[in-house]
Design an enzyme around this catalytic site. Structure first.
Site, mmCIF file in Angstrom:
data_model
loop_
_atom_site.group_PDB
_atom_site.id
_atom_site.type_symbol
_atom_site.label_atom_id
_atom_site.label_comp_id
_atom_site.label_asym_id
_atom_site.label_seq_id
_atom_site.Cartn_x
_atom_site.Cartn_y
_atom_site.Cartn_z
ATOM 1 N N CYS A 1 -9.495 -28.229 61.898
ATOM 2 C CA CYS A 1 -8.555 -27.419 61.104
ATOM 3 C C CYS A 1 -7.326 -28.208 60.670
ATOM 4 O O CYS A 1 -6.578 -27.758 59.806
ATOM 5 C CB CYS A 1 -8.122 -26.196 61.901
ATOM 6 S SG CYS A 1 -9.494 -25.206 62.467
ATOM 7 N N ASN B 1 -9.920 -17.487 59.749
ATOM 8 C CA ASN B 1 -9.652 -18.910 59.943
ATOM 9 C C ASN B 1 -10.622 -19.718 59.069
ATOM 10 O O ASN B 1 -11.811 -19.784 59.350
ATOM 11 C CB ASN B 1 -9.831 -19.256 61.425
ATOM 12 C CG ASN B 1 -9.581 -20.724 61.729
ATOM 13 O OD1 ASN B 1 -9.451 -21.542 60.818
ATOM 14 N ND2 ASN B 1 -9.535 -21.058 63.009
ATOM 15 N N HIS C 1 -1.162 -23.215 60.239
ATOM 16 C CA HIS C 1 -2.614 -23.019 60.224
ATOM 17 C C HIS C 1 -2.917 -21.585 60.652
ATOM 18 O O HIS C 1 -2.274 -21.041 61.548
ATOM 19 C CB HIS C 1 -3.292 -24.015 61.165
ATOM 20 C CG HIS C 1 -4.745 -23.732 61.343
ATOM 21 N ND1 HIS C 1 -5.579 -23.523 60.268
ATOM 22 C CD2 HIS C 1 -5.507 -23.587 62.457
ATOM 23 C CE1 HIS C 1 -6.798 -23.262 60.719
ATOM 24 N NE2 HIS C 1 -6.778 -23.291 62.037
HETATM 25 O O1 UT7 Z 1 -8.548 -23.292 64.471
HETATM 26 C C1 UT7 Z 1 -8.767 -23.523 65.843
HETATM 27 C C2 UT7 Z 1 -9.878 -22.642 66.267
HETATM 28 N N1 UT7 Z 1 -9.744 -21.675 67.281
HETATM 29 C C3 UT7 Z 1 -8.622 -21.063 67.718
HETATM 30 O O2 UT7 Z 1 -7.536 -21.356 67.349
HETATM 31 C C4 UT7 Z 1 -8.813 -19.991 68.744
HETATM 32 C C5 UT7 Z 1 -7.567 -19.680 69.516
HETATM 33 N N2 UT7 Z 1 -7.813 -18.569 70.416
HETATM 34 C C6 UT7 Z 1 -7.776 -17.281 70.053
HETATM 35 O O3 UT7 Z 1 -7.496 -16.998 68.907
HETATM 36 C C7 UT7 Z 1 -8.014 -16.219 71.097
HETATM 37 O O4 UT7 Z 1 -8.143 -16.825 72.354
HETATM 38 C C8 UT7 Z 1 -9.293 -15.349 70.814
HETATM 39 C C9 UT7 Z 1 -9.042 -14.465 69.584
HETATM 40 C C10 UT7 Z 1 -10.498 -16.237 70.575
HETATM 41 C C11 UT7 Z 1 -9.567 -14.443 71.973
HETATM 42 O O5 UT7 Z 1 -8.456 -13.583 72.208
HETATM 43 P P1 UT7 Z 1 -7.904 -13.331 73.683
HETATM 44 O O6 UT7 Z 1 -6.786 -12.396 73.574
HETATM 45 O O7 UT7 Z 1 -7.644 -14.696 74.270
HETATM 46 O O8 UT7 Z 1 -9.110 -12.610 74.364
HETATM 47 P P2 UT7 Z 1 -9.982 -13.032 75.632
HETATM 48 O O9 UT7 Z 1 -10.937 -14.107 75.266
HETATM 49 O O10 UT7 Z 1 -9.061 -13.296 76.790
HETATM 50 O O11 UT7 Z 1 -10.769 -11.711 75.914
HETATM 51 C C12 UT7 Z 1 -10.121 -10.504 76.314
HETATM 52 C C13 UT7 Z 1 -11.162 -9.414 76.422
HETATM 53 C C14 UT7 Z 1 -12.376 -9.823 77.250
HETATM 54 O O12 UT7 Z 1 -12.816 -8.682 77.961
HETATM 55 P P3 UT7 Z 1 -12.473 -8.491 79.522
HETATM 56 O O13 UT7 Z 1 -13.064 -9.713 80.193
HETATM 57 O O14 UT7 Z 1 -10.970 -8.477 79.583
HETATM 58 O O15 UT7 Z 1 -13.129 -7.226 79.853
HETATM 59 C C15 UT7 Z 1 -13.385 -10.184 76.203
HETATM 60 O O16 UT7 Z 1 -14.716 -10.038 76.658
HETATM 61 O O17 UT7 Z 1 -11.654 -9.073 75.135
HETATM 62 C C16 UT7 Z 1 -13.083 -9.185 75.114
HETATM 63 N N3 UT7 Z 1 -13.499 -9.634 73.792
HETATM 64 C C17 UT7 Z 1 -13.745 -8.814 72.775
HETATM 65 N N4 UT7 Z 1 -13.691 -7.476 72.664
HETATM 66 C C18 UT7 Z 1 -13.986 -6.942 71.443
HETATM 67 C C19 UT7 Z 1 -13.689 -10.924 73.386
HETATM 68 N N5 UT7 Z 1 -14.048 -10.926 72.096
HETATM 69 C C20 UT7 Z 1 -14.100 -9.641 71.686
HETATM 70 C C21 UT7 Z 1 -14.398 -9.025 70.462
HETATM 71 N N6 UT7 Z 1 -14.328 -7.676 70.382
HETATM 72 N N7 UT7 Z 1 -14.730 -9.735 69.361
#
Ligand code: UT7
Length: 327
Positions: A112, A281, A251
């Site tokens: 990115c 993204n 970004h």
């Molecule tokens: O350009 C560079 C590329 N990537 C990035 O920059 C990614 C940077 N990271 C992020 O943007 C965030 O970490 C994410 C959007 C990927 C994830 O958000 P988060 O707030 O860190 O969520 P998490 O992974 O900690 O998940 C929280 C909860 C989990 O459930 P439990 O374990 O708390 O019950 C996940 O299973 O949300 C759940 N979850 C979802 N629920 C609904 C994860 N993905 C989803 C989803 N829909 N799509």
């Protein structure tokens, strides 16, 4: 020597995939996606459209707005992690289509941060006396490497391309740039198969190793810290501070990362370009698409100070600080 951004362009596929469409595909919901990422919809390229097609369209717009002919280009860089094919480079493919016969052409892999890396490399290239213009395209068709059964990744990405023509001018355009990398984070965002380590086989397809893998939480932490560091470095090198910034172009990976950076730097929403809600993204395309569209909407004025910062696979990071306008 003064190097200016002389024109910008962009290209986006017509097809919109919104959060409600994704609700039908994986166990997710619009509320979660909007709250955790800020994304409402993203664009998806149709099966006939490859990265070079979007690059070509964005490049033509940038050249036209710059008032530069393709034959005048000395260099073409395409920053992408989704080239048309492993080789030849997507840059060579568009060099031919544009008719930029004088230009050297290569692809650049910095995730990115690719557009920022590209502009910085091209700016250095233009210090040669016989070089005047360079084209940098940030483009990705991430939908081709996205597993639409994996809710951790498929909600995030979109397709698009943004391009800039940079060239020599009489007053300073690009004031400072800063690039960095932390390869210890290489396993946080990667595409396992298709290279020399794990060539494509029936097994890699079965195991879905041809799709992007990501450890979102670790990247989130890294990004929240590094964005401010990049901006501080850029401004201090140019002996300016946050109050001098007219337009902040972060970004677009997650609205929460953007808001954290804005808060720490005390940059208000009206000075920040945000397109993640509409396009998700788009990797290397996010920043140039935001700038090109802001130009189109008349939001960019000559002399304004623009601060752009990015992070991505590698992990790479970097930024550029420049004044809008050309002469
Ligand atoms: O350009 C560079 C590329 N990537 C990035 O920059 C990614 C940077 N990271 C992020 O943007 C965030 O970490 C994410 C959007 C990927 C994830 O958000 P988060 O707030 O860190 O969520 P998490 O992974 O900690 O998940 C929280 C909860 C989990 O459930 P439990 O374990 O708390 O019950 C996940 O299973 O949300 C759940 N979850 C979802 N629920 C609904 C994860 N993905 C989803 C989803 N829909 N799509």
């Amino acid at each position: 020597m003064a190097v200016q951004v002389r024109g910008m362009g962009h290209a986006l596929p017509d097809k919109v995939l919104n959060n409600f469409d994704l609700e039908q595909m994986v166990e997710t919901n619009d509320e979660w996606i909007v709250e955790r990422t800020g994304i409402k919809e993203r664009r998806i390229a149709d099966s006939n459209t490859a990265t070079s097609d979007l690059c070509f369209e964005a490049a033509r717009m940038a050249l036209e707005r710059a008032g530069v002919e393709a034959e005048e280009l000395d260099l073409i860089i395409v920053a992408t992690v989704t080239p048309d094919m492993m080789f030849p480079s997507t840059a060579c493919i568009i060099q031919q289509r544009l008719g930029a016969s004088k230009a050297a052409a290569f692809d650049l892999s910095a995730g990115c941060t690719g557009f920022i890396y590209g502009v910085t490399v091209a700016e250095r290239f233009l210090s040669a006396p016989d070089c005047r213009y360079a084209l940098i395209v940030g483009a990705d068709v991430l939908s081709r490497i996205t597993d639409f059964t994996d809710r951790n990744t498929c909600i995030l990405f979109g397709d698009g391309a943004g391009a800039a023509v940079i060239g020599k001018g009489s007053t300073p355009g690009i004031l400072s740039s800063y690039l960095g990398a932390d390869g210890s984070g290489a396993d946080l965002l990667y595409l396992p198969a298709g290279g020399s380590r794990i060539p494509v086989s029936h097994e890699t397809i079965e195991k879905k190793l041809h799709f992007v893998r990501m450890h979102g939480n670790e990247i989130f932490r890294f990004a929240s810290k590094i964005m401010v560091e990049i901006c501080e470095k850029l401004l201090s090198r140019a002996e300016l501070d946050y109050n001098d910034v007219d337009v902040f172009v972060p970004h677009q990976a997650n609205l929460r990362i953007i808001k954290t950076a804005m808060k720490r730097m005390n940059i208000p929403p009206e000075k920040t370009l945000i397109n993640i809600d509409q396009f998700g993204n788009m990797s290397a395309a996010s920043i140039p698409v935001a700038l090109s569209m802001a130009y189109e909407e008349g939001l960019l004025k000559d002399g304004q100070l623009i601060l752009a910062a990015a992070f991505g696979a590698g992990l790479t990071y970097g930024g550029i600080l420049f004044r809008w306008g050309r002469n």
